[in-house]
Design a protein around this motif. Sequence first.
Motif, PDB file in Angstrom:
ATOM      1  N   LEU A  34       0.815  -1.214   0.000  1.00  0.00           N
ATOM      2  CA  LEU A  34       0.000   0.000   0.000  1.00  0.00           C
ATOM      3  C   LEU A  34       0.848   1.264   0.000  1.00  0.00           C
ATOM      4  O   LEU A  34       0.340   2.343  -0.272  1.00  0.00           O
ATOM      5  CB  LEU A  34      -0.895   0.012   1.237  1.00  0.00           C
ATOM      6  CG  LEU A  34      -2.201  -0.736   1.104  1.00  0.00           C
ATOM      7  CD1 LEU A  34      -2.838  -0.928   2.461  1.00  0.00           C
ATOM      8  CD2 LEU A  34      -3.150   0.043   0.208  1.00  0.00           C
TER       9      LEU A  34
ATOM     10  N   VAL B  60      -0.270  14.382  -2.642  1.00  0.00           N
ATOM     11  CA  VAL B  60      -1.101  15.162  -3.557  1.00  0.00           C
ATOM     12  C   VAL B  60      -2.468  15.488  -2.979  1.00  0.00           C
ATOM     13  O   VAL B  60      -3.148  16.385  -3.466  1.00  0.00           O
ATOM     14  CB  VAL B  60      -1.217  14.437  -4.910  1.00  0.00           C
ATOM     15  CG1 VAL B  60      -2.043  15.225  -5.890  1.00  0.00           C
ATOM     16  CG2 VAL B  60       0.151  14.181  -5.470  1.00  0.00           C
ATOM     17  N   VAL B  61      -2.898  14.806  -1.923  1.00  0.00           N
ATOM     18  CA  VAL B  61      -4.208  15.130  -1.359  1.00  0.00           C
ATOM     19  C   VAL B  61      -4.082  15.716   0.046  1.00  0.00           C
ATOM     20  O   VAL B  61      -4.558  16.822   0.303  1.00  0.00           O
ATOM     21  CB  VAL B  61      -5.130  13.888  -1.344  1.00  0.00           C
ATOM     22  CG1 VAL B  61      -6.465  14.260  -0.760  1.00  0.00           C
ATOM     23  CG2 VAL B  61      -5.303  13.357  -2.748  1.00  0.00           C
TER      24      VAL B  61
ATOM     25  N   SER C 180       1.621   8.619  -2.375  1.00  0.00           N
ATOM     26  CA  SER C 180       1.214   9.577  -3.405  1.00  0.00           C
ATOM     27  C   SER C 180      -0.035  10.331  -2.959  1.00  0.00           C
ATOM     28  O   SER C 180      -0.156  11.534  -3.199  1.00  0.00           O
ATOM     29  CB  SER C 180       0.980   8.862  -4.730  1.00  0.00           C
ATOM     30  OG  SER C 180      -0.060   7.941  -4.590  1.00  0.00           O
ATOM     31  N   VAL C 181      -0.951   9.635  -2.286  1.00  0.00           N
ATOM     32  CA  VAL C 181      -2.164  10.315  -1.817  1.00  0.00           C
ATOM     33  C   VAL C 181      -1.797  11.365  -0.767  1.00  0.00           C
ATOM     34  O   VAL C 181      -2.311  12.481  -0.771  1.00  0.00           O
ATOM     35  CB  VAL C 181      -3.162   9.285  -1.250  1.00  0.00           C
ATOM     36  CG1 VAL C 181      -4.235   9.966  -0.444  1.00  0.00           C
ATOM     37  CG2 VAL C 181      -3.773   8.499  -2.380  1.00  0.00           C
TER      38      VAL C 181
ATOM     39  N   ILE D  81      -4.002  24.355   2.139  1.00  0.00           N
ATOM     40  CA  ILE D  81      -5.136  25.256   1.928  1.00  0.00           C
ATOM     41  C   ILE D  81      -5.482  25.994   3.224  1.00  0.00           C
ATOM     42  O   ILE D  81      -5.693  27.207   3.230  1.00  0.00           O
ATOM     43  CB  ILE D  81      -6.349  24.447   1.413  1.00  0.00           C
ATOM     44  CG1 ILE D  81      -6.269  24.273  -0.095  1.00  0.00           C
ATOM     45  CG2 ILE D  81      -7.641  25.099   1.759  1.00  0.00           C
ATOM     46  CD1 ILE D  81      -6.594  25.509  -0.874  1.00  0.00           C
TER      47      ILE D  81
ATOM     48  N   PRO E 298      -1.774  19.097   0.184  1.00  0.00           N
ATOM     49  CA  PRO E 298      -2.478  20.276  -0.317  1.00  0.00           C
ATOM     50  C   PRO E 298      -3.626  20.712   0.585  1.00  0.00           C
ATOM     51  O   PRO E 298      -3.870  21.911   0.737  1.00  0.00           O
ATOM     52  CB  PRO E 298      -3.000  19.824  -1.674  1.00  0.00           C
ATOM     53  CG  PRO E 298      -2.047  18.799  -2.106  1.00  0.00           C
ATOM     54  CD  PRO E 298      -1.627  18.081  -0.866  1.00  0.00           C
ATOM     55  N   LEU E 299      -4.332  19.741   1.193  1.00  0.00           N
ATOM     56  CA  LEU E 299      -5.446  20.133   2.061  1.00  0.00           C
ATOM     57  C   LEU E 299      -4.946  20.929   3.256  1.00  0.00           C
ATOM     58  O   LEU E 299      -5.534  21.945   3.634  1.00  0.00           O
ATOM     59  CB  LEU E 299      -6.201  18.893   2.540  1.00  0.00           C
ATOM     60  CG  LEU E 299      -7.102  18.258   1.502  1.00  0.00           C
ATOM     61  CD1 LEU E 299      -7.899  17.129   2.106  1.00  0.00           C
ATOM     62  CD2 LEU E 299      -8.034  19.291   0.903  1.00  0.00           C
TER      63      LEU E 299
ATOM     64  N   PRO F 219       3.157   2.793  -1.903  1.00  0.00           N
ATOM     65  CA  PRO F 219       3.187   3.778  -3.007  1.00  0.00           C
ATOM     66  C   PRO F 219       1.899   4.586  -3.095  1.00  0.00           C
ATOM     67  O   PRO F 219       1.933   5.807  -3.247  1.00  0.00           O
ATOM     68  CB  PRO F 219       3.356   2.909  -4.256  1.00  0.00           C
ATOM     69  CG  PRO F 219       3.838   1.601  -3.779  1.00  0.00           C
ATOM     70  CD  PRO F 219       3.363   1.418  -2.375  1.00  0.00           C
ATOM     71  N   THR F 220       0.755   3.890  -2.951  1.00  0.00           N
ATOM     72  CA  THR F 220      -0.528   4.591  -3.025  1.00  0.00           C
ATOM     73  C   THR F 220      -0.651   5.602  -1.890  1.00  0.00           C
ATOM     74  O   THR F 220      -0.982   6.770  -2.114  1.00  0.00           O
ATOM     75  CB  THR F 220      -1.679   3.579  -2.927  1.00  0.00           C
ATOM     76  OG1 THR F 220      -1.496   2.605  -3.934  1.00  0.00           O
ATOM     77  CG2 THR F 220      -2.998   4.250  -3.081  1.00  0.00           C
ATOM     78  N   LEU F 221      -0.363   5.134  -0.682  1.00  0.00           N
ATOM     79  CA  LEU F 221      -0.521   6.032   0.462  1.00  0.00           C
ATOM     80  C   LEU F 221       0.398   7.236   0.338  1.00  0.00           C
ATOM     81  O   LEU F 221      -0.004   8.369   0.599  1.00  0.00           O
ATOM     82  CB  LEU F 221      -0.229   5.280   1.764  1.00  0.00           C
ATOM     83  CG  LEU F 221      -1.251   4.208   2.104  1.00  0.00           C
ATOM     84  CD1 LEU F 221      -0.885   3.524   3.406  1.00  0.00           C
ATOM     85  CD2 LEU F 221      -2.636   4.826   2.214  1.00  0.00           C
TER      86      LEU F 221
END
Lengths: 411, 404
Positions: free
Chosen positions: A25, A35-36, A31-32, A43, A39-40, A27-29
């Motif tokens: 998991l 990129v998610v 990258s999320v 913001i 940035p949140l 790589p997915t975690l």
Amino acid sequence: MTTAIPPKGTGPLARREARLAWGLLFPTLASVMLVVILPLLAIFWISFKPVDLADLRAAAPMVREDLRDADEAAPYIRYRIRNSSQTDPISDIVLSDTIPEGVELLEVPEGCVLEAQALTCRFDLLDPGGRLTLELPVAVPGDIEAAEIAIETDQPAISGAAENVLTSGEFTLENFAELFDAREFWTVIGATLFYTVFGTFGALIVGLFAALLLNKEFRGQGVLRGLYLFPYVAPVIAVAFSWIILFDPFSGSVNALLIQMGVTDDAINFFGERPLALVMVTVFEIWRYFPLSFLFILARMQSIDTDMYEAADVDGASPFQKFRYLSLPMLMGILSVLFLLRFIWTFNKFDDIFLLTGGNAGTRTLTVNVYEQAFALSNIGAGAAVAVVILICLLCFSWFFFRFMSKEEGL
Amino acid sequence: MKVFWNSFITGPILGVFWALIVATAVAVLLSFVTGAAFRPGLTGCLILGALAGLAALEIRAGWMLVAGLSALAVALSYTGISPIHVSGDAGPGAHLMAGIGFALALGWPMSVILHGCPRGPLTRHEWEEAVIRFLTGFGYIFFTAAVAIPFYVMVMTSLKTQGELIANPLDFTIDLSRGWELFRSYEELFRNFNFGSYLWTSFYISILTVLITLAFSIPGAYAVARLRFKGQKALSRSILLIYMVPMIVLALPIYIAFSMTGLRNSIAGIVMIYPVTTIPVALYMLQGYFRGLPAEVEEAGLMDGLSRLQVIWKITLPLSLPALASVSLYVFMIAWNEFLLAFMLLDDPSKFTLTRGIASLNSSEIPRQHLMAGAVIATVPVMALFLGLEKFMTRGLTAGSVKG
């Protein structure tokens, strides 16, 4: 005799499996995260900062180097240093350059160090928009033209520390204050609510109707199903521009048709008039997303057992009664799931309205407002503040979503 | 309601409504196909619709109904109470087309709608079935028109010239004598507007996105679906939460970060961002599929001495090729259609994707047949893929709930 006791805790095998799972998991975690989540967080940070679009380019020192008075008795190397920003000072400037072979520095000015051929100069402060010129007399025993080329092709390196608004400790509540003070804000909220509520219900009801149409076997059913999915599959930019051209007030076919049929005498500016523009973007949203609800509802309908309908037939139920008392309750689960998902996605929708009206004529929703504030008005901080408002709304929706949806369908 | 349960009342009412729907549809269709002026007339529809509703109860043979209505409709089309008004300068051909077209679309469906309705009082069943058949017919016309018209206008506009477009916006006939000249907008897009390069950029960005997405989401989906570890449930749920974050909110910090690191305006930046928007969707769809695969086959592999990774590669993946196909197709579609990020992050025309390229055509200096030709170029590849692999597509879409 010993009794077998079930092992407690996690054994080595289970640990290895968990390690492998996290490895798969990772790589997915990662990258999320990047990129998610990042940035949140950004913001929230930015929404409390007075940032303009122009501030994104941080103040940096610029340098130009040339050899002056090359044909005269006393040639010198000149460095011209400039602060690119008109508002922020730059401190701790370091200039480093290599003096080419065959060029001899006659004098090293204060603040500069020459080690072999490497020249390093340090300055404390450069005012906003400030300039600094450094002149170093040199002696060139050899070919002066070659030396000039060597000096001017070799770019000096320069660095400096400038305060960046994004990373500084300066915070403000101005962004939020402006946002809530503007009277426009409430019209934006109103437009968002209208668009979201009617867009969601519209897409669901139209999708249900389409699914009822296609829930029977006949020739050409596959073709029609494919055709009805077109609006969803086509690129948004292509369909949005087709709609704009179709409804153009001057040369659009719809206006020509309405005038020819005597419905209206003057051309209607569908995407330019309040409140018609808001209705039109909502209709576009329904048109573009009914295929999604239609597909899910149809899939659910086809999995309903037909025995039930046969039993109802025996009991003498009429077609409308069968729909009302048998189909509808069976579809409630998927309908509520679709409602919640579509509600949030419609709330989040940006490109459709942006392409159709650009947020004009009373169609500016919250998401369009993010773009409007951040890029059209170049106030990144205000844009981020709107984004924070969106995120807070979404948090409320998600709470709702997890509260009620998990019971309905096994999502 | 009981008042309506009589075929002498229901028949004419449905007939009038159907006549109005059909008259509008036929008038629009004929206007689009021939370019001449047709418009529906209220009085004619009222008369002929009510008549057809009554006649369908008496004359059960559809063709007789159509023949009778045709004669009436053509005759009425020369009077002021025509169901479809034909402009004065049109020849008898136009009158025949409008009359017969209207009669055909009114008579035959009416005989189907009122099929099985006796004269006089109706039972609840008979009445509801007639109404349902009426609504079904209306649905087919409504949906087909609503979906087809924008696409039809898109294609036809791209084949016309500026002059033709302004002269009559309703005329969608194509002048076939122009031959290859019809495709001038397309030729200009490829020659002067660099669309060949946009097409290629979009294509390889989409392919790269699919590959990267699969490379990330297959192991992740397998872990969530098969392996036991703490937090598995929470994880498989929170994947859905990522769907809930609006793109524009993420695009703002991404824009800032890319501006500062110099990744803005580069294909590399786009290729880094696109997969992240698709990985959650792909992961969710794949884990659903992996769960459905029999675990015994994999356990047999483990018993025979394969490692977990070998099991994934040699057993799970070959078994899940259909799911991989639908996920790839869906991810390709998202990447191909993506507009917002390309619009915000790309400024350099040599690096545009197709959607960004079309957005740049939207200016008053560029004729709109070019804009529509660009739209067609972007739409045709997705449509071709979609129609060719529709089975995969619909299955994939309904397998996991999917982002819109």
